[in-house]
Design an enzyme around this catalytic site. Structure first.
Site, PDB file in Angstrom:
ATOM      1  N   HIS A  63       0.866  -1.181   0.000  1.00 41.51           N
ATOM      2  CA  HIS A  63       0.000   0.000   0.000  1.00 41.51           C
ATOM      3  C   HIS A  63       0.905   1.235   0.000  1.00 41.51           C
ATOM      4  CE1 HIS A  63      -2.955  -2.869   2.109  1.00 41.51           C
ATOM      5  NE2 HIS A  63      -3.307  -2.759   0.843  1.00 41.51           N
ATOM      6  N   GLU A  66       1.781   3.674   3.136  1.00 45.45           N
ATOM      7  CA  GLU A  66       2.250   3.089   4.397  1.00 45.45           C
ATOM      8  C   GLU A  66       3.772   3.202   4.429  1.00 45.45           C
ATOM      9  OE1 GLU A  66       0.360  -0.739   4.691  1.00 45.45           O
ATOM     10  OE2 GLU A  66      -1.644   0.130   4.565  1.00 45.45           O
ATOM     11  N   GLU A 224       1.799  -5.073  11.139  1.00 42.13           N
ATOM     12  CA  GLU A 224       1.379  -3.671  11.213  1.00 42.13           C
ATOM     13  C   GLU A 224       2.281  -2.950  12.213  1.00 42.13           C
ATOM     14  OE1 GLU A 224      -0.943  -2.344   9.354  1.00 42.13           O
ATOM     15  OE2 GLU A 224      -1.928  -4.121   8.520  1.00 42.13           O
TER      16      GLU A 224
END
Length: 344
Positions: A63, A66, A224
């Site tokens: 993405h 990010e 994450e």
């Protein structure tokens, strides 16, 4: 291109200057210890002359907005190119979506992390940049893992940041792996990296980490690393532990991990994924609710098509809520505390 990389040692800058492709592959040596191969834009391999038996993939930028993982990986690549650290494990770095990075957006046309395990070529086919790139990334993973004999440990950390705040700042998703125990050593490696929360997924998906786990038996995770910030605005001091452990892994320095202890980490089990079936889908809670917010049994999480979607367990925590996805896509993952997980 070769000379530009040798001069700058900045692989990210070279990638973003040529976001669609490089004009062919190239390679070079770092002293007598490492062969460097550049296969494509955002694709660089470090092949040690003598390696310690692990094949490591670090991917970022699937993405485009990010940015912290992108900066983290580029920093490691730069250290390797400057020979400030020397790879002792075969290592592949993948910068996933250069077009979206240049655009400063999560995607160009489609969420790439729903396009692996061949989903890129299912109807409507290779119709956008994310689908084309996902197919190429799969091929690079295959080339990397299959270039050496079987029996080596395969690792893939797919690095992301989340769009919202989180009760647990850093967390990892452990892909569904039927018939295989979860690795306590890997969970403690993540904990040492500052990632103290792990979600055990309950079904196959089309994510990048599931692809490597299912197809190649890799110890793979979607990780994450905090919240989304623009390039250059990340507080990289928040990733010191992550950088240190990745560096130790790549250079084969002692990891010095604690034995697995469930009390030292937060373990969750995915109990269900709620997909969108109607355009009127909406959550009942605030749009800025943090990841891992917990709701009690009977609480109405969402409404769509005249129906209420309620919490089924005593408590369920939510991650990645997003009501604005296309019909058929995931709106939220619901979690319960993991009990009796097969961790070895």
């Amino acid at each position: 291109m070769l000379q530009a990389l040798l001069d700058s040692k900045d692989f990210l800058a070279l990638t973003l200057a040529h976001p669609e492709q490089f004009d062919g592959e190239f390679s070079f040596s770092l002293g007598d210890h490492t062969q460097v191969e550049v296969w494509d834009t955002g694709v660089i391999v470090f092949e040690p002359a003598q390696n310690e038996g692990k094949d490591v993939v670090l991917s970022c930028g699937v993405h485009g907005n990010e940015t912290a993982p992108i900066e983290l990986c580029n920093g490691l690549i730069k250290q390797l190119l400057q020979q400030k650290i020397i790879a002792k494990q075969r290592t592949l770095f993948l910068i996933g979506n250069p077009l979206a990075i240049n655009n400063g957006t999560r995607i160009i046309d489609e969420n790439m992390n729903r396009l692996f395990s061949g989903e890129h070529s299912n109807p409507p086919g290779l119709v956008n940049p994310e689908r084309v790139r996902a197919k190429k990334l799969e091929a690079y993973i295959d080339r990397f893992y299959t270039a050496v004999a079987d029996g080596r440990q395969r690792i893939h950390y797919d690095l992301h940041t989340a769009m919202r705040a989180s009760k647990h700042e850093k967390f990892a998703i452990y892909p569904y792996r039927p018939g295989r125990a979860f690795s306590g050593e890997q969970i403690m490696f993540l904990a040492a990296s500052g990632v103290d929360t792990v979600l055990f997924h309950h079904e196959p998906t089309t994510t990048f980490s599931y692809f490597s786990s299912e197809r190649y038996g890799a110890d793979a995770f979607t990780i994450e690393l905090g919240k989304v910030y623009p390039m250059g605005q990340n507080d990289m001091t928040r990733f010191i532990a992550t950088h240190e452990m990745f560096m130790r892994l790549i250079t084969a320095k002692p990891l010095e991990l604690d034995a697995f202890d469930a009390d030292k980490v937060n373990l969750y089990q995915v109990c269900r994924v709620i997909n969108k079936h109607f355009d009127d889908f909406e959550f009942t809670f605030a749009t800025d609710v943090e990841n891992f917010r917990s709701f009690p049994k009977g609480f109405v999480l969402a409404r769509e098509g005249g129906q209420e979607i309620k919490v089924e367990h005593e408590f369920e925590s939510v991650v990645f809520p997003n009501a604005k996805v296309p019909i058929g896509n995931r709106t939220v993952i619901c979690l319960i505390p993991a009990v009796n997980a097969d961790v070895r």
